[in-house]
Structures are given as structure tokens and as C-alpha cells.
Write an enzyme that holds these catalytic residues in place. Structure first.
Site, PDB file in Angstrom:
ATOM      1  N   ARG A 152      23.168  17.246  -0.144  1.00  0.00           N
ATOM      2  CA  ARG A 152      24.490  17.632  -0.974  1.00  0.00           C
ATOM      3  C   ARG A 152      23.851  18.353  -2.142  1.00  0.00           C
ATOM      4  NH1 ARG A 152      25.819  12.364  -2.459  1.00  0.00           N
ATOM      5  NH2 ARG A 152      24.114  11.990  -1.310  1.00  0.00           N
ATOM      6  N   SER A 210      13.525   7.116  -7.530  1.00  0.00           N
ATOM      7  CA  SER A 210      12.687   6.121  -7.053  1.00  0.00           C
ATOM      8  C   SER A 210      11.212   6.492  -6.662  1.00  0.00           C
ATOM      9  CB  SER A 210      13.208   5.405  -5.907  1.00  0.00           C
ATOM     10  OG  SER A 210      13.424   6.199  -4.692  1.00  0.00           O
ATOM     11  N   GLY A 264       0.828  -1.258  -0.026  1.00  0.00           N
ATOM     12  CA  GLY A 264       0.091   0.133   0.187  1.00  0.00           C
ATOM     13  C   GLY A 264       0.796   1.267  -0.335  1.00  0.00           C
ATOM     14  N   GLY A 265       1.933   1.340  -0.780  1.00  0.00           N
ATOM     15  CA  GLY A 265       2.761   2.323  -0.737  1.00  0.00           C
ATOM     16  C   GLY A 265       2.563   3.262  -1.916  1.00  0.00           C
ATOM     17  N   THR A 307       9.766  -9.647   1.577  1.00  0.00           N
ATOM     18  CA  THR A 307       9.048 -10.678   1.500  1.00  0.00           C
ATOM     19  C   THR A 307       8.121 -10.731   0.200  1.00  0.00           C
ATOM     20  OG1 THR A 307       7.676  -9.678   3.043  1.00  0.00           O
ATOM     21  CG2 THR A 307       9.105 -11.293   3.857  1.00  0.00           C
ATOM     22  N   GLY A 350      13.938  13.807  -0.210  1.00  0.00           N
ATOM     23  CA  GLY A 350      14.533  14.782  -1.081  1.00  0.00           C
ATOM     24  C   GLY A 350      13.597  15.195  -2.355  1.00  0.00           C
ATOM     25  N   GLY A 351      13.051  14.160  -2.963  1.00  0.00           N
ATOM     26  CA  GLY A 351      12.193  14.366  -4.106  1.00  0.00           C
ATOM     27  C   GLY A 351      12.045  13.484  -5.171  1.00  0.00           C
ATOM     28  N   HIS A 361      23.532   4.346   0.335  1.00  0.00           N
ATOM     29  CA  HIS A 361      23.411   5.843   0.360  1.00  0.00           C
ATOM     30  C   HIS A 361      24.462   6.293   0.992  1.00  0.00           C
ATOM     31  CE1 HIS A 361      21.556   9.633   0.772  1.00  0.00           C
ATOM     32  NE2 HIS A 361      20.740   9.355   0.224  1.00  0.00           N
ATOM     33  N   HIS A 395       6.687   2.805   3.830  1.00  0.00           N
ATOM     34  CA  HIS A 395       8.184   3.374   3.621  1.00  0.00           C
ATOM     35  C   HIS A 395       8.388   4.334   2.701  1.00  0.00           C
ATOM     36  CE1 HIS A 395      12.320   3.698   4.363  1.00  0.00           C
ATOM     37  NE2 HIS A 395      12.653   3.187   3.194  1.00  0.00           N
TER      38      HIS A 395
END
Lengths: 240, 663
Positions: B273, B410, B13-14, B235, B49-50, B257, B43
Site C-alpha cells: 500500500r 518495529s 537471537g533475533g 513464552t 517492508g522496511g 495487520h 522471526h
């Protein structure tokens, strides 16, 4: 480290799924470690002493709002609470008002969904965005102001700290009013104050708030709940 | 035996799962979303950041378009990505940002006039055009040639997820919370849904659906330290793997990262950065320009993470009780900027480190962050080998990221993939190919198998401790399948993980708790995680080259001659303790951008035999169409529009970049 504190955790335990379970305070002891948060401590308790202990963490970074609980009686996010900031006896209990799932886990998800349905917390507009065209312009300050209120993570701490929510099961609470204020501010939302009045112009809405402002004191995101509650009340009084 | 039916079952459900669900619902189908947690807790919310999309509105983004974004993405992937998918993605990303804007995400906006920014450690004045005023702005991120990352302060994932979460309520998408898929129901190469367990009551039941889509995110938690939320255990990928039919792609491609805080492993955004923050060593020296004179702190993540580790190995790390770290210095940005655009970072520093990042440097170290690999799919999102199974987002490998993902690609991928895969699922469901005559006896057999497995854990003779085995897996992964890898360590890792998988069959659950039972949950997830870990470790051992985030110290060269390929893992025999791997070559002759130097990192690769020929072809096409517009040339080189749903084929409007500035 010989001078490390021994921490005593008193945790309110109850498993409603188990007919034999009755609410009880259980005690666990841990040696405090540097940088220990309640997330780390509870995980250690579960791994070492009590594999059935229920609690909710996801991001463990203060972002997702899963881990609201009563920490020494005060609603807060467990994941970002360092044990060094607490006495050596730490009492943990589930957030009140919400349905208990087990031990420290409560059902804030159902509450959040019901709030969204009740207050229709989405942009209402007649036209769907044309995704091939330039987006609608917005003043930068306005976008920032919307984001300021958009930061609510629906952790439920404000509801757990709310006097009205204890008395009125349907009360929308500070999270709900803040959310409504967020959409009221959003130029993309075409609803009028009369429309918003239909959603919160009741005792389960803005007029139920007793201005005790526990919500404002405990909000982990430090949202301006006090001013939003006052502002929406004034707007709703004038909306009719 | 409880069976529920839906047209489309979406596991996760993201952002990816919700956007897919909205898409199929709008096509008149009946989706149901299953989520381990309330969907807004996914998550995705932690993306700070965007989101990259080539709108080109802000001054430093002018001249940006799909072509530039495409080239950045392909370079970032170290030529491991599927270039057609990268094209589909960069074309759809502006639409995704604009759709989310229409739905309520309060993207930061361009403010006309002059403003200060920090670029390469110096304060510069940037002048924004009047005619861009009020349009969506962007910040700089690593590995990009334009400022392209759209954002809302550093709570972008949160704003996107809450908008999509509320949007899915508005559209009546059912989301069932606190429920976990235990196994996919499948037969004769066709997926029919899943056996599920209620995480509150412990009840086991089944969902039967014509299409099933896995959007369950990554597997960061097979590592001891990860920026991922604790539910990111891989999973969902294991569900696909355990069918024995579906393939996982490029599982060895694991991103670290550069800037997670020490010791908690919590992310501080690349925006630090991107906005001008610096990396410093034990002496306070800014070391990245020594290694990467061109991109400095803003090379791609794989490169920066390696350079940081290399620098610490040279004794330049800052010693601490938690091992060496380096410093992230954002004090140069000033308090006002931090409190407006990096407020989550400020909160995290305050709560977890007790420091004020406007005054103090932040202790950071490269930390596991992202899974480029996942369930191998076609560009449509459908599994290459198990029909009726789809995947999207981090759980999938359709393969946008190859061996390294650019920051900001992502969250963009989650919604773009949701838009595209939602349409292809709807197309699938409108065809006779999705018809199903699944017997309930098959469902019963799968339910019985899962129930027997759980009962064995609860009341069997097993004595192994799930906590110990899991911790051994996490340690093995971080120590032996990390940033720098060697054959010997990977051999050892594979051996250890195989042994752990065998031992996981003898796990005993201590607490016979009724209902949720978190120990039982850990116990049944463990073999799934171990299988995923074995795909990562074995994939890394077999790949005797270095590409993107996969770096072999014993094979430091990128070897296009032998390894311009995608690793595909299956687990055909459930009793086996190793996956079966094969390597699927990438076709250089159909690439729009033949392999070359990335522009950062080591300049060291062996060419593929076709590279030169393809380069000549590409040059000839460009020459022949010299005066054609960029769309026509692109179409000649590598057509991709036919892969997109029709509704997303339109061109993206931009402020005309050729016009001179108005005042």
C-alpha cells in the site's frame, strides 16, 4: 468434498538420541485439504498420529529457510510446497550431508555458522561507520546487485544437491561461493581478490566445484548460482 | 547439575537480541545468546517492508526529521506510548540505519532524476535531487507524513538479520541454538539467569548471569491465525511473568495487520500500500477513501484493519470457503515494480495462492500481527520491578508503541533498543549493583522444580490433550479477543482461558520420546501461553475505552479522562488462575505532545483534565522560544538526552533541507 484425494506420506524416521532407534520409513494417510502445504500436512500428522515426529518450521512462508527437506527425493522448502503439486504418495526425508537431529530435522545452523567463520562473510573495513554522519554513497544499481545475492536464506538445499559436498566435508558449496561473491561486489568491503583467494582458492573452495549445478536447479530463491560459480572461478584463477 | 556462567544472558537471537549482544561484547563483557532456532531463522527475517528512520534523503522524504517521526509515532500510539522513549527512538533510528549500512545491509538508494510512482491511484513523476544520489532512499508507509521507511526490496528483515547474524560471528558472540529457557532464576527481587532445556537432547541445565535480557519477540501464536512465525508463542514474556515479580505492560494492545493472505495468514507487506496498492471490495470498489478521506489506505494499521472489518460486516466482503476477505490490488504498480521491490510478495502469491500479483488481486484479511505489550521496562530496558532483568524488542514494553505501532517502527525498534539496552546492560555490569553471590543451592532448587514439572507431564496421571487445549485457546483469542471487542465476549474469553489453564495442569504427554520430544515442548509451553493470553484478555476486559488497536464496541470512545494509563500485569501467586492488574497513569503534564486527534480514524475522545493546561504550557514555551532552533525548543518541552547512552547523543547529519535544488 467427496473427490478429495487421500495422501500417503512416507516419512524417513530416525531419532539418533534414542539408542534403540533405527532408520525406517513410516506411513501416514491424510485427506487432502484445499491449500494444503507440507507444513499443514506435517503438523496434522504430528497432532493426530505421531506426536514425536520431528521437523523444523519457523516462518512457514518461504522466508526463513528452516524447512529444507527431500521432497520426493528433491531438496526443497516444505512450507511452501502445495500438496496439489505432488502425487498422492509423497516421500519425505531429511536433507543429506547435514548432521541429523531427528526425523526431518537437520542441523543447518551449525553449517551456516561454520561457513560464516570460514569465509568471513561480513564487510571488512578498517573504519567503523560514523553513525552521526551521512552514510557512504553507493550506486543504486550496485546496491540492488548486492541485494540480489544477499537473498540467500542458507536453507541448505544447494548443499544437499551438491555432488562435491558429498565427497568433501569441508566444501563451501554454492551458498558459500555466492556469499563470497556478494561481499566481493560490496563497495564497503575493502578485501581484494587476493584476500578472497585465501578463503576459497582451494579444492574445498571454488576449485572443488564439479559444475554439476544441482545447486542452481534446486535453489528456492532462484539465485544465479551458476553464473556466480563461474564468475568467481574466473576471478580466482586470475587472482594469483 | 550443569551450570554455565556468563556476564550477560540474552534469551532470543533475533535482531534485538543480536544487537544487544554485540553491544555488550564491545564493552568487554562476555554475553551468551540462547535461541530456539538458528539465529538467522528468527522471526525478524520475516519483516518485509522496511525500517523507519528520518534520513530525509529521497524527494518525498525531504523535510523529515526527528520531530516529524516523533509526532507520527505518538499519534500512531494513540497517545499511549512513553514520549521520552519515542524521542530516544526517533533520535537513534538514523544511527541504526547508518550503522547497519556500514556493516553491510544493501539499503535501496536514491537515483537522481525522474522516476514514476503511484500515489493515490495515480501515476506521478517524482524528481530526485542530484546531491542525494546514492544515499539511502525510503518508501511510504501508513500513518507517516513523510516517506521514511528504508528498505531492501521487501526482504528488509532478512537483510538486516543476516548482516547482524554475520556481524555477531565476526565479533565472536556465542549463540547457542536450539535451546529454550524454562524459567528465570531469581531471588529477593534479583534475577540471576535461567534454567534451560536443550531442544535436541532434552538435557536440563542452568545459565547464571549478572544480567539477563529477554529478546524473544511476540506472542502471535496464542491466536489461531497470525502472521507470526510459529515460534512466536510469547513464552519469553511468560518467563518474566512467572517470576511473580516482573510486570507485563499493555498486553491487551494487539495489532492486526490489514493485509495477510487468506487462508494461510502470511503477511504481504504494508509496502504494497505504501508503494500505491489499493484495497477493493466484492464489487471491485476502492472503499478506503469512503472511510478515511485523508490517509485512505495509508491510515495506521489499527484504523485500516477496523475499516476493513467494518466494510465486510456491511456485506461488502468477498465470500470464500474460508470466510469473507477483501482484495489487495497491486496490479496498478506494474510488473517491473513488483518484481523489483515486492518480490517476496510475488513469491508468496505464487507459492501459496497460485496467482500472479501483477495480474491478479490478492485475497487479504486483517490478521494478528504484533504485540505492542510486553515486559515492562524503564527507558534503560531494565525491568521496573525485577533487578538484573532486561528486555528489548517486541518482547518488551519500554513503551514505544502505546496502543498501536506504526509499520516500519518495529524492525527499527529492534536494533535501536539493542543499541541502547546493550549499553545500559554494560553500565549495569560495570557497577557494584550487579555483583552476585548466588548460591548453587538456589540454582539447584530451580532446576529441580523445572525437572519435576516435566516429569509430571511425562509420567503423571494427566489425560488432557495439549493439542485440544491449545486449539481451544487459539480459537477463543481470535473469536473473542480480536479486532472488535465487547465486555460480554471478553468475560467469556477470560472464563474459558481460566478453565483451560486449570485443565493444562492435567495434560498428559503421549509419546515418551527420548531427546527433543516435540509433544513435551508443546505441553510445557501451554500454561505459559495461557498465562500470556489471560493477561491479554483480562487487560482488554478491564480497559473500558477504545485506544489504538484496542477497540471496545461497548466503549467506542478514547477516554483520556479515565484511561490514559498503562495496564500492568503481574502473576504473584503461581497457583492463581488470574493475573493481578493495575493501571499506571501517564503524566500529561510532562508530555511534549499533549493528547489530541490523530488525524485519521474516528474523531472521538474525552479529554484528560490536564490536557488543556499542558497545551497552554507547550504553546507558551514555543512562543517564548520562537526563534530558537528546534532542538532547543524540544529540550525545553521534554528533555530526553540524559536517558540516552552518551555515544548516541550526537545530532544526525542530513542533507540541508533548506537549500534549493542544484541541478
Amino acid at each position: 468434498m467427496s473427490d478429495a484425494r487421500t495422501l500417503t506420506f512416507r516419512i524417513l524416521r530416525h531419532n539418533p538420541q534414542d539408542p534403540a532407534s533405527t532408520p525406517d520409513l513410516a506411513e501416514y494417510q491424510l485427506d487432502e485439504a484445499p491449500g494444503m502445504t507440507l507444513f499443514i500436512a506435517l503438523t496434522e500428522i504430528r497432532e493426530r498420529f505421531e506426536p514425536s515426529l520431528q521437523f523444523d518450521f519457523v516462518c512457514r512462508a518461504g522466508i526463513c529457510g528452516s524447512c529444507g527437506m527431500l521432497i520426493n527425493g528433491r531438496p526443497g522448502l516444505a512450507c511452501r510446497t502445495l500438496t496439489t503439486k505432488l502425487d498422492s504418495v509423497i516421500t519425505l526425508a531429511p536433507l543429506p550431508v547435514f548432521k541429523l537431529i531427528g526425523d526431518l530435522s537437520v542441523d543447518t545452523g551449525r553449517w551456516a555458522r561454520e561457513m560464516a567463520e570460514q569465509l568471513e562473510t561480513w564487510v571488512h573495513r578498517v573504519d567503523e561507520p560514523d553513525v552521526d554522519r551521512l552514510e557512504q554513497r553507493m550506486e543504486p544499481e550496485r546496491a540492488e546487485a548486492v541485494y540480489e545475492l544477499d537473498r540467500c536464506i542458507e536453507c541448505g538445499c544447494c548443499i544437499a544437491a551438491c555432488g562435491t559436498a558429498r565427497m568433501r566435508e569441508e566444501f563451501v558449496g554454492a551458498a558459500g561461493i555466492n556469499k563470497l561473491a556478494r561481499f566481493r561486489l560490496d563497495p564497503r568491503d575493502e578485501r581484494s581478490d587476493a584476500d578472497f583467494y585465501d578463503l576459497v582458492g582451494t579444492d574445498d573452495g571454488i576449485f572443488g566445484c564439479m559444475s554439476l549445478l544441482g545447486c542452481h536447479d534446486v535453489c528456492p530463491k532462484e539465485l544465479p548460482l551458476q553464473s556466480q560459480l563461474a564468475f568467481i572461478r574466473r576471478k580466482m584463477v586470475r587472482a594469483v | 547439575m550443569k551450570i554455565r556462567y556468563a556476564d550477560v544472558l540474552i534469551i532470543g537471537g533475533g535482531l534485538a537480541g543480536l544487537r544487544t549482544a554485540i553491544g555488550v561484547k564491545r564493552r568487554g563483557l562476555d554475553p551468551v545468546v540462547l535461541s530456539l532456532v538458528p539465529a538467522k531463522r528468527s522471526h525478524s527475517a520475516a519483516a518485509q517492508g522496511g525500517m523507519q528512520a528520518s534520513l530525509g534523503n529521497c524527494a518525498m522524504g525531504q523535510g523529515d526529521d526527528e520531530d516529524v517521526h516523533f509526532a507520527d509515532t505518538v499519534r500512531g500510539s494513540d497517545w499511549g506510548c512513553d514520549q521520552e522513549v519515542a524521542r530516544m527512538f526517533v533520535h537513534t533510528a538514523p544511527k541504526a540505519v547508518r550503522e547497519l549500512d556500514g556493516w553491510g545491509v544493501p539499503w535501496d538508494r536514491v537515483r537522481a532524476g525522474e522516476h514514476e510512482a503511484v500515489v493515490n491511484a495515480e501515476r506521478v513523476v517524482i524528481r530526485e535531487q542530484q546531491r542525494a544520489h546514492g544515499l539511502i532512499t525510503a518508501r511510504d508507509f501508513g500513518g507517516t507524513r513523510k516517506w521514511r521507511t528504508c528498505y531492501t526490496s521487501d526482504g528488509t528483515g532478512h537483510a538486516m538479520l543476516f548482516t547482524l547474524g554475520d556481524r555477531s560471528v565476526a565479533e565472536g558472540v556465542p549463540v547457542i541454538e536450539r535451546i529454550e529457557a524454562l524459567a528465570l532464576i531469581h531471588d529477593a527481587g534479583r534475577c540471576h539467569g535461567a534454567v534451560v532445556r536443550d531442544l535436541v537432547t532434552g538435557e536440563i541445565s542452568a545459565f547464571v548471569a549478572r544480567a539477563t535480557c529477554i529478546a524473544s519477540g511476540g506472542y502471535g501464536r496464542i491466536y489461531k491465525v497470525s502472521t507470526n512465525g510459529i515460534i512466536c508463542e510469547g513464552t519469553g514474556m511468560a518467563l518474566a511473568l512467572e517470576t511473580g515479580v516482573a510486570e507485563l505492560g499493555n498486553m491487551e494492545a494487539v495489532q492486526f495487520h490489514p493485509t495477510a493472505i487468506v487462508p494461510a495468514g502470511i503477511l504481504t507487506t504494508e509496502g504494497c500500500r505504501g508503494d500505491g496498492g489499493l484495497l477493493r471490495d466484492v464489487d471491485g470498489h476502492r472503499f478506503m477513501p469512503d472511510y478515511e478521506p485523508e490517509k485512505k489506505e495509508l491510515a495506521s494499521r489499527d484504523v485500516v484493519s477496523r475499516r476493513m472489518t467494518e466494510h465486510m460486516r456491511r456485506g461488502k466482503g468477498v465470500p470464500s470457503r474460508y470466510g469473507d476477505h477483501l482484495w489487495l490490488d497491486i496490479t496498478v504498480l506494474g510488473r517491473r515494480h513488483i518484481e523489483k521491490n515486492l518480490r517476496e510478495v510475488k513469491d508468496i502469491c505464487n507459492h501459496f495462492l497460485g496467482i500472479d500479483p501483477a495480474e491478479d488481486w490478492i485475497p487479504v484479511r486483517p490478521t494478528q500481527h504484533y504485540s505492542m505489550g510486553g515486559i515492562r521496562t524503564r527507558p534503560s530496558g531494565e525491568s521496573t520491578t525485577l533487578s538484573g532483568l532486561f528486555a528489548c524488542g517486541e518482547a518488551a514494553c519500554w513503551d514505544l508503541h502505546g496502543f498501536n505501532r506504526l509499520g516500519g517502527n518495529s524492525v527499527a525498534e529492534t536494533v535501536v533498543a539493542g543499541m541502547i539496552v546493550g549499553e545500559s546492560i554494560a553500565d549495569y555490569c560495570s557497577g557494584a549493583g550487579s555483583d552476585s553471590d548466588i548460591p548453587t543451592a538456589l540454582v539447584r532448587a530451580f532446576i529441580d522444580r523445572e525437572r519435576a514439572g516435566l516429569e509430571a507431564l511425562m509420567s503423571g496421571p494427566g489425560t488432557e490433550s495439549v493439542v485440544e487445549l491449545r486449539s481451544e485457546m487459539e480459537r477463543t483469542m481470535i473469536e473473542q479477543v480480536g479486532i472488535f471487542r465487547t465486555g460480554a465476549e471478553l468475560d467469556a474469553a477470560v472464563d474459558t482461558l481460566r478453565d483451560l489453564l486449570r485443565r493444562s495442569r492435567d495434560v498428559g504427554v503421549r509419546a515418551p520420546a527420548v531427546g527433543a520430544n516435540p509433544e513435551l515442548v508443546s505441553a510445557y509451553r501451554l500454561p505459559k501461553m495461557l498465562r500470556v493470553a489471560l493477561c491479554v484478555a483480562l487487560g482488554a476486559r478491564e480497559r473500558t475505552e477504545s485506544r489504538g488497536a484496542h477497540f471496545r464496541e461497548d466503549f467506542p470512545q478514547r477516554d483520556d479522562r479515565n484511561w490514559l494509563s498503562r495496564t500492568l500485569a503481574t502473576w504473584p501467586n503461581v497457583g492463581s488462575d488470574l493475573p493481578t492488574l493495575r493501571h499506571d497513569p501517564l503524566d500529561v503534564m510532562s508530555m511534549e505532545m499533549p493528547p489530541g486527534f490523530r488525524g485519521y480514524g474516528a474523531r472521538d475522545h474525552a479529554d484528560h483534565p490536564d490536557t488543556e493546561r499542558r497545551e497552554t504550557e507547550v504553546a507558551a514555551v514555543r512562543e517564548a522560544h520562537g526563534d530558537a532552533d528546534r532542538f532547543a525548543i524540544q529540550q525545553q518541552l521534554m528533555p530526553f538526552a540524559h536517558l540516552l547512552p552518551e555515544r548516541y547523543r550526537g545530532r544526525n547529519e542530513r542533507l540541508a533541507s533548506t537549500e534549493t535544488e542544484d541541478v
